[in-house]
Motif scaffolding. Sequence first.
Motif, short mmCIF file in Angstrom:
data_model
loop_
_atom_site.label_atom_id
_atom_site.label_comp_id
_atom_site.label_asym_id
_atom_site.label_seq_id
_atom_site.Cartn_x
_atom_site.Cartn_y
_atom_site.Cartn_z
N TYR A 151 -4.67 -8.30 -16.00
CA TYR A 151 -3.63 -8.19 -14.97
C TYR A 151 -2.75 -6.95 -15.14
O TYR A 151 -1.90 -6.68 -14.30
CB TYR A 151 -2.72 -9.43 -14.99
CG TYR A 151 -3.43 -10.72 -14.66
CD1 TYR A 151 -4.59 -10.72 -13.87
CD2 TYR A 151 -2.95 -11.94 -15.13
CE1 TYR A 151 -5.24 -11.91 -13.57
CE2 TYR A 151 -3.59 -13.13 -14.83
CZ TYR A 151 -4.74 -13.11 -14.05
OH TYR A 151 -5.38 -14.29 -13.76
N LEU A 200 1.27 -10.41 -21.33
CA LEU A 200 0.63 -9.86 -20.13
C LEU A 200 -0.87 -9.72 -20.38
O LEU A 200 -1.29 -8.82 -21.12
CB LEU A 200 1.23 -8.51 -19.78
CG LEU A 200 0.61 -7.74 -18.61
CD1 LEU A 200 0.61 -8.57 -17.33
CD2 LEU A 200 1.34 -6.42 -18.40
N THR A 257 7.46 -10.20 -12.17
CA THR A 257 6.36 -11.12 -12.46
C THR A 257 6.88 -12.54 -12.64
O THR A 257 8.08 -12.77 -12.78
CB THR A 257 5.64 -10.70 -13.75
OG1 THR A 257 6.59 -10.71 -14.83
CG2 THR A 257 5.02 -9.32 -13.63
N VAL A 316 1.84 -14.00 -17.98
CA VAL A 316 1.97 -13.52 -16.60
C VAL A 316 0.82 -14.05 -15.77
O VAL A 316 -0.35 -13.92 -16.13
CB VAL A 316 1.99 -11.98 -16.56
CG1 VAL A 316 1.84 -11.47 -15.14
CG2 VAL A 316 3.28 -11.45 -17.17
N SER A 344 2.91 -12.03 -9.42
CA SER A 344 4.09 -11.21 -9.14
C SER A 344 4.92 -11.88 -8.05
O SER A 344 4.45 -12.80 -7.37
CB SER A 344 3.69 -9.80 -8.70
OG SER A 344 3.00 -9.85 -7.47
N ILE A 370 0.22 -4.95 -12.56
CA ILE A 370 1.65 -5.03 -12.86
C ILE A 370 2.24 -3.68 -13.21
O ILE A 370 3.30 -3.30 -12.72
CB ILE A 370 1.87 -6.03 -14.03
CG1 ILE A 370 1.51 -7.45 -13.60
CG2 ILE A 370 3.32 -5.98 -14.50
CD1 ILE A 370 2.31 -7.98 -12.44
#
Length: 339
Positions: A279, A275, A293, A300, A303, A283
């Motif tokens: 971002y 991740l 996601t 990632v 979403s 999230i």
Amino acid sequence: MAETVLTQRDLNRSTLARQLLLKPAKLPVPKALERVAGLQAQLATAPYLGLWSRLEGFRREQLERALLASKAARGVLMRGTVHVVSAADHALFAAALDVAPPGWVTPQADADAVRVTDALREFASEPRTRTEVLDWFHREHGVDSGGTTGVWYALRLRARIAHAPESSLWSSPIHNPRFVALAHDELDGEAARAELVRRYLAAFGPATRAEIAGWSGMKVRDFAHLLDGLLVLRDDRGRELLDLPRAPRPDGDTPAPVRFLPKFDNVLLDRERVLPDEYRRLIVRKNADVRPTFTVDGYVAGSWRLEKGRVVTEAFAPLPRTASREVADEARRLQAWLG
């Protein structure tokens, strides 16, 4: 010989490989749950989606059958968080985590739970609601639980109480879940902690001591003396990493297909290797709510949500044309499975 230094892309691919996200596996559900060290399951449907992304041809009834046959269980484990694990792992992980109650469980609540464990296991030998358990606690033991979260979690943790199987089915969701004491062998806590560390590394490694603690809820001091036989590596930030000697560590250039992940997937737990930091705020929201996601090239990239029966995606930055097509294809595959 020069020391091997792992790049962040190397670590990304290692995590994805061990989480069965590079290539779907052909495994029975309990074995798959053991390979990934369990799946978060605050939302009862989340582990079904997690297994869909990880197992070839996964069908929802496969997890339902495992739960109903007591081969899988949904209970409070790592970090005081609900997970679906194999039945064997529930006993192992619970024994290891006796030293690590979550922060919202007070010492008094924990002591009260220890004191009534045997009696509570007998009372919960048949499925009970939360209200029934807390009323019993007050009536039989004179403790005013006040319905607090800390007391409830302490009772569940110490008495090895999990969701009753019928409270975790996709096909018939229950809005007032029931809970039941799981049968288990008594395990040595130290041995269980040593095994828990190795199971974490098999599912998420290579990793730092802090990452092991962050995932498990234990303090480093709880397992620091249990690390004999582990491989010591280093990443390109200079951090010391631990790993199993024969664990897979694919090259950072290994192709990583698009994957759709459910809410709360453990692969995103403080794992910047999957991740991106930019971002995270998109999230991970208030109360540790983690949005569903999708990944592109192992990271990632956006979403997704279900809207009127359709899987709708939201990319956080423009995607290459090939990646956009792959996301759309995977969204259609998920939509068909959900339908």
